[in-house]
Design a protein around this motif. Structure first.
Motif, PDB file in Angstrom:
ATOM      1  N   THR A   8      18.031  40.850  63.212  1.00 36.41           N
ATOM      2  CA  THR A   8      19.055  40.885  64.249  1.00 36.41           C
ATOM      3  C   THR A   8      19.703  39.509  64.334  1.00 36.41           C
ATOM      4  OG1 THR A   8      17.757  42.500  65.481  1.00 36.41           O
ATOM      5  CG2 THR A   8      19.529  41.385  66.676  1.00 36.41           C
ATOM      6  N   PHE A   9      21.010  39.482  64.141  1.00 35.54           N
ATOM      7  CA  PHE A   9      21.795  38.251  64.259  1.00 35.54           C
ATOM      8  C   PHE A   9      22.553  38.295  65.575  1.00 35.54           C
ATOM      9  CE2 PHE A   9      21.525  39.148  59.724  1.00 35.54           C
ATOM     10  CZ  PHE A   9      21.161  37.925  59.191  1.00 35.54           C
ATOM     11  N   GLU A  10      22.445  37.258  66.385  1.00 29.93           N
ATOM     12  CA  GLU A  10      23.286  37.130  67.558  1.00 29.93           C
ATOM     13  C   GLU A  10      24.450  36.243  67.146  1.00 29.93           C
ATOM     14  OE1 GLU A  10      21.580  36.308  71.341  1.00 29.93           O
ATOM     15  OE2 GLU A  10      19.716  37.328  70.809  1.00 29.93           O
ATOM     16  N   PRO A  14      30.791  38.605  64.415  1.00 32.72           N
ATOM     17  CA  PRO A  14      30.072  39.670  63.704  1.00 32.72           C
ATOM     18  C   PRO A  14      30.751  40.105  62.415  1.00 32.72           C
ATOM     19  CG  PRO A  14      31.137  40.546  65.658  1.00 32.72           C
ATOM     20  CD  PRO A  14      31.264  39.055  65.717  1.00 32.72           C
ATOM     21  N   ASP A  15      32.072  40.028  62.345  1.00 28.60           N
ATOM     22  CA  ASP A  15      32.764  40.480  61.131  1.00 28.60           C
ATOM     23  C   ASP A  15      32.330  39.707  59.897  1.00 28.60           C
ATOM     24  OD1 ASP A  15      34.101  42.382  62.590  1.00 28.60           O
ATOM     25  OD2 ASP A  15      35.935  41.201  62.790  1.00 28.60           O
ATOM     26  N   ASN A  16      32.094  38.412  60.037  1.00 24.98           N
ATOM     27  CA  ASN A  16      31.667  37.604  58.896  1.00 24.98           C
ATOM     28  C   ASN A  16      30.284  38.019  58.413  1.00 24.98           C
ATOM     29  OD1 ASN A  16      33.997  35.962  58.833  1.00 24.98           O
ATOM     30  ND2 ASN A  16      33.199  34.749  60.507  1.00 24.98           N
ATOM     31  N   ILE A  17      29.374  38.283  59.324  1.00 23.08           N
ATOM     32  CA  ILE A  17      28.028  38.700  58.950  1.00 23.08           C
ATOM     33  C   ILE A  17      28.052  40.110  58.375  1.00 23.08           C
ATOM     34  CG2 ILE A  17      25.735  39.241  59.856  1.00 23.08           C
ATOM     35  CD1 ILE A  17      26.105  36.854  61.763  1.00 23.08           C
ATOM     36  N   LEU A  18      28.806  41.002  58.999  1.00 19.68           N
ATOM     37  CA  LEU A  18      28.925  42.367  58.487  1.00 19.68           C
ATOM     38  C   LEU A  18      29.465  42.373  57.060  1.00 19.68           C
ATOM     39  CD1 LEU A  18      30.293  44.117  61.688  1.00 19.68           C
ATOM     40  CD2 LEU A  18      28.078  44.561  60.603  1.00 19.68           C
ATOM     41  N   VAL A  40      18.891  51.731  54.047  1.00 15.45           N
ATOM     42  CA  VAL A  40      19.457  50.593  54.772  1.00 15.45           C
ATOM     43  C   VAL A  40      20.384  51.119  55.856  1.00 15.45           C
ATOM     44  CG1 VAL A  40      21.380  50.312  53.154  1.00 15.45           C
ATOM     45  CG2 VAL A  40      20.645  48.373  54.540  1.00 15.45           C
ATOM     46  N   GLU A  41      20.396  50.427  56.978  1.00 14.86           N
ATOM     47  CA  GLU A  41      21.301  50.738  58.081  1.00 14.86           C
ATOM     48  C   GLU A  41      21.879  49.420  58.591  1.00 14.86           C
ATOM     49  OE1 GLU A  41      21.245  52.769  62.534  1.00 14.86           O
ATOM     50  OE2 GLU A  41      19.370  52.386  61.500  1.00 14.86           O
ATOM     51  N   LEU A  42      23.164  49.408  58.831  1.00  8.67           N
ATOM     52  CA  LEU A  42      23.868  48.215  59.285  1.00  8.67           C
ATOM     53  C   LEU A  42      24.751  48.599  60.447  1.00  8.67           C
ATOM     54  CD1 LEU A  42      24.753  45.245  58.836  1.00  8.67           C
ATOM     55  CD2 LEU A  42      26.390  46.101  57.158  1.00  8.67           C
ATOM     56  N   LYS A  43      24.595  47.903  61.590  1.00 13.45           N
ATOM     57  CA  LYS A  43      25.435  48.228  62.738  1.00 13.45           C
ATOM     58  C   LYS A  43      25.664  46.998  63.610  1.00 13.45           C
ATOM     59  CE  LYS A  43      21.485  49.981  65.325  1.00 13.45           C
ATOM     60  NZ  LYS A  43      20.915  51.115  66.028  1.00 13.45           N
ATOM     61  N   GLU A  44      26.712  47.087  64.418  1.00 12.57           N
ATOM     62  CA  GLU A  44      27.039  46.038  65.375  1.00 12.57           C
ATOM     63  C   GLU A  44      26.828  46.592  66.775  1.00 12.57           C
ATOM     64  OE1 GLU A  44      30.826  43.506  67.063  1.00 12.57           O
ATOM     65  OE2 GLU A  44      31.087  44.752  65.309  1.00 12.57           O
ATOM     66  N   LYS A  48      25.740  41.505  68.580  1.00 13.85           N
ATOM     67  CA  LYS A  48      24.586  41.463  67.689  1.00 13.85           C
ATOM     68  C   LYS A  48      24.882  42.315  66.462  1.00 13.85           C
ATOM     69  CE  LYS A  48      21.134  40.852  71.252  1.00 13.85           C
ATOM     70  NZ  LYS A  48      19.887  41.329  71.845  1.00 13.85           N
ATOM     71  N   VAL A  49      24.413  41.840  65.333  1.00 10.82           N
ATOM     72  CA  VAL A  49      24.473  42.607  64.096  1.00 10.82           C
ATOM     73  C   VAL A  49      23.024  42.934  63.739  1.00 10.82           C
ATOM     74  CG1 VAL A  49      25.050  42.570  61.650  1.00 10.82           C
ATOM     75  CG2 VAL A  49      26.588  41.505  63.311  1.00 10.82           C
ATOM     76  N   VAL A  50      22.747  44.228  63.548  1.00 10.93           N
ATOM     77  CA  VAL A  50      21.394  44.674  63.231  1.00 10.93           C
ATOM     78  C   VAL A  50      21.390  45.225  61.809  1.00 10.93           C
ATOM     79  CG1 VAL A  50      19.494  46.201  63.867  1.00 10.93           C
ATOM     80  CG2 VAL A  50      20.954  45.219  65.657  1.00 10.93           C
ATOM     81  N   TYR A  51      20.518  44.670  60.978  1.00 17.15           N
ATOM     82  CA  TYR A  51      20.378  45.075  59.581  1.00 17.15           C
ATOM     83  C   TYR A  51      18.961  45.569  59.396  1.00 17.15           C
ATOM     84  CZ  TYR A  51      21.025  44.689  54.493  1.00 17.15           C
ATOM     85  OH  TYR A  51      21.146  44.943  53.153  1.00 17.15           O
TER      86      TYR A  51
END
Length: 91
Positions: A8-10, A14-18, A40-44, A48-51
């Motif tokens: 989890t990234f705070e 978020p667009d750059n991390i996504l 794999v699942e990726l969501k905002e 927060k970005v959750v990978y």
């Protein structure tokens, strides 16, 4: 035993991390999935970005976590993250 790695990234960017995580997924996981990779699942979620990745075993996950492409991807994500939390969950 199967495991999930949840990172989890705070961030306020978020667009750059996504973008980095999607590129890693497409380049490494979709084209030539490593042994033991399940999904794999990726969501905002509100800043927060959750990978979440799932693996057949902890050893399979650790093999990928030690790879140069994975480390480079996380280094780029960390540039845009205010905080990062890694969690391993047994499934």
């Amino acid at each position: 035993m199967a495991v999930a790695l949840i990172i989890t990234f705070e961030t306020d960017q978020p667009d750059n991390i996504l973008t980095q995580l999607r590129a890693y997924k497409e380049r490494e996981l979709d084209r030539n999935a490593p042994d033991g990779f399940v999904s794999v699942e990726l969501k905002e979620e509100g800043g927060k970005v959750v990978y979440r990745t799932e693996w057949a075993s902890k050893e399979a996950m650790e093999d990928v976590a030690d790879s140069a492409p994975w480390e480079a991807c996380l280094d780029l994500c960390d540039i845009y993250a205010d905080d990062r939390k890694d969690e391993i969950v047994e499934l």
